[in-house]
Design a protein around this motif. Structure first.
Motif, PDB file in Angstrom:
ATOM      1  N   PHE A   1       1.945   3.539  -5.855  1.00 45.87           N
ATOM      2  CA  PHE A   1       2.857   4.450  -5.167  1.00 45.87           C
ATOM      3  C   PHE A   1       2.901   4.180  -3.669  1.00 45.87           C
ATOM      4  CE2 PHE A   1       3.577   8.618  -3.065  1.00 45.87           C
ATOM      5  CZ  PHE A   1       4.871   8.854  -3.513  1.00 45.87           C
ATOM      6  N   TYR A   2       1.736   3.962  -3.075  1.00 44.51           N
ATOM      7  CA  TYR A   2       1.664   3.743  -1.632  1.00 44.51           C
ATOM      8  C   TYR A   2       1.822   2.284  -1.230  1.00 44.51           C
ATOM      9  CZ  TYR A   2       0.056   8.575  -1.088  1.00 44.51           C
ATOM     10  OH  TYR A   2      -0.032   9.944  -1.080  1.00 44.51           O
ATOM     11  N   GLY A   3       1.832   1.375  -2.204  1.00 47.58           N
ATOM     12  CA  GLY A   3       1.977  -0.044  -1.889  1.00 47.58           C
ATOM     13  C   GLY A   3       0.732  -0.635  -1.257  1.00 47.58           C
ATOM     14  N   VAL A   4      -0.442  -0.153  -1.687  1.00 44.37           N
ATOM     15  CA  VAL A   4      -1.714  -0.657  -1.188  1.00 44.37           C
ATOM     16  C   VAL A   4      -2.569  -1.052  -2.386  1.00 44.37           C
ATOM     17  CG1 VAL A   4      -1.642   0.787   0.886  1.00 44.37           C
ATOM     18  CG2 VAL A   4      -2.814   1.636  -1.140  1.00 44.37           C
ATOM     19  N   SER A   5      -3.697  -1.669  -2.125  1.00 35.05           N
ATOM     20  CA  SER A   5      -4.614  -2.015  -3.204  1.00 35.05           C
ATOM     21  C   SER A   5      -5.598  -0.865  -3.429  1.00 35.05           C
ATOM     22  CB  SER A   5      -5.387  -3.291  -2.856  1.00 35.05           C
ATOM     23  OG  SER A   5      -6.282  -3.041  -1.788  1.00 35.05           O
TER      24      SER A   5
ATOM     25  N   SER B   1      -3.779  -2.614   4.758  1.00 31.37           N
ATOM     26  CA  SER B   1      -2.991  -2.513   3.532  1.00 31.37           C
ATOM     27  C   SER B   1      -2.169  -3.789   3.376  1.00 31.37           C
ATOM     28  CB  SER B   1      -2.067  -1.308   3.594  1.00 31.37           C
ATOM     29  OG  SER B   1      -1.034  -1.527   4.537  1.00 31.37           O
ATOM     30  N   GLY B   2      -1.600  -3.978   2.218  1.00 34.38           N
ATOM     31  CA  GLY B   2      -0.749  -5.141   1.974  1.00 34.38           C
ATOM     32  C   GLY B   2       0.417  -5.203   2.946  1.00 34.38           C
ATOM     33  N   ALA B   3       1.024  -4.055   3.210  1.00 38.08           N
ATOM     34  CA  ALA B   3       2.153  -4.008   4.142  1.00 38.08           C
ATOM     35  C   ALA B   3       1.702  -4.374   5.548  1.00 38.08           C
ATOM     36  CB  ALA B   3       2.783  -2.626   4.137  1.00 38.08           C
TER      37      ALA B   3
ATOM     38  N   VAL C   1       2.991  -7.597   7.860  1.00 37.39           N
ATOM     39  CA  VAL C   1       3.506  -7.466   9.228  1.00 37.39           C
ATOM     40  C   VAL C   1       2.690  -8.331  10.176  1.00 37.39           C
ATOM     41  CG1 VAL C   1       3.733  -5.863  11.172  1.00 37.39           C
ATOM     42  CG2 VAL C   1       4.513  -5.181   8.900  1.00 37.39           C
ATOM     43  N   LEU C   2       1.378  -8.328  10.013  1.00 31.49           N
ATOM     44  CA  LEU C   2       0.508  -9.137  10.853  1.00 31.49           C
ATOM     45  C   LEU C   2       0.800 -10.630  10.682  1.00 31.49           C
ATOM     46  CD1 LEU C   2      -1.807  -9.218  12.887  1.00 31.49           C
ATOM     47  CD2 LEU C   2      -3.403  -9.130  10.959  1.00 31.49           C
ATOM     48  N   GLN C   3       0.966 -11.073   9.452  1.00 29.23           N
ATOM     49  CA  GLN C   3       1.276 -12.483   9.200  1.00 29.23           C
ATOM     50  C   GLN C   3       2.619 -12.871   9.797  1.00 29.23           C
ATOM     51  OE1 GLN C   3       0.806 -12.558   4.943  1.00 29.23           O
ATOM     52  NE2 GLN C   3      -1.303 -13.276   5.077  1.00 29.23           N
ATOM     53  N   GLU C   4       3.609 -12.001   9.667  1.00 26.96           N
ATOM     54  CA  GLU C   4       4.933 -12.277  10.244  1.00 26.96           C
ATOM     55  C   GLU C   4       4.853 -12.335  11.766  1.00 26.96           C
ATOM     56  OE1 GLU C   4       8.775 -13.317  10.619  1.00 26.96           O
ATOM     57  OE2 GLU C   4       7.667 -13.195   8.737  1.00 26.96           O
TER      58      GLU C   4
END
Length: 95
Positions: free
Chosen positions: A52-56, A67-69, A73-76
């Motif tokens: 639901f939250y888009g995390v692991s 979090s994955g998101a 963002v950090l990689q981008e």
């Protein structure tokens, strides 16, 4: 850590405890107990929350700091900065 993560993620989504409880088909009191650390959700609910939250699940449990998101963002951002550095090198080498 789980209680803190759950509360923070719910607030970031702008949800009330009741709204989250309705989504998970549990009572508002159950969500409240999770968020205060008096109880912990079972593995099925943990998986639902993570999706639901888009995390692991590891993020929920405090085993990951991003979090994955946030990682995306950090990689981008790193990629954009690397491109900028290359442009600056090219510009200064041409001068």
């Amino acid at each position: 850590m789980l209680a803190y993560q759950m509360k923070q993620l719910r607030r970031q989504k702008g949800l009330t405890q009741q709204q989250l409880a309705d989504y998970l088909h549990v009572s508002k009191g159950t969500v409240g107990m999770w968020e205060t650390g008096r109880r912990e959700p079972n593995t099925e609910i943990l998986s639902e929350l993570a999706d639901f939250y888009g995390v692991s699940v590891d993020y929920l449990l405090g085993r990951e700091t991003l979090s994955g998101a946030q990682k995306a963002v950090l990689q981008e951002t790193i990629h954009t900065l690397e491109q900028l550095m290359e442009r600056l090198k090219t510009t200064f080498n041409q001068s």
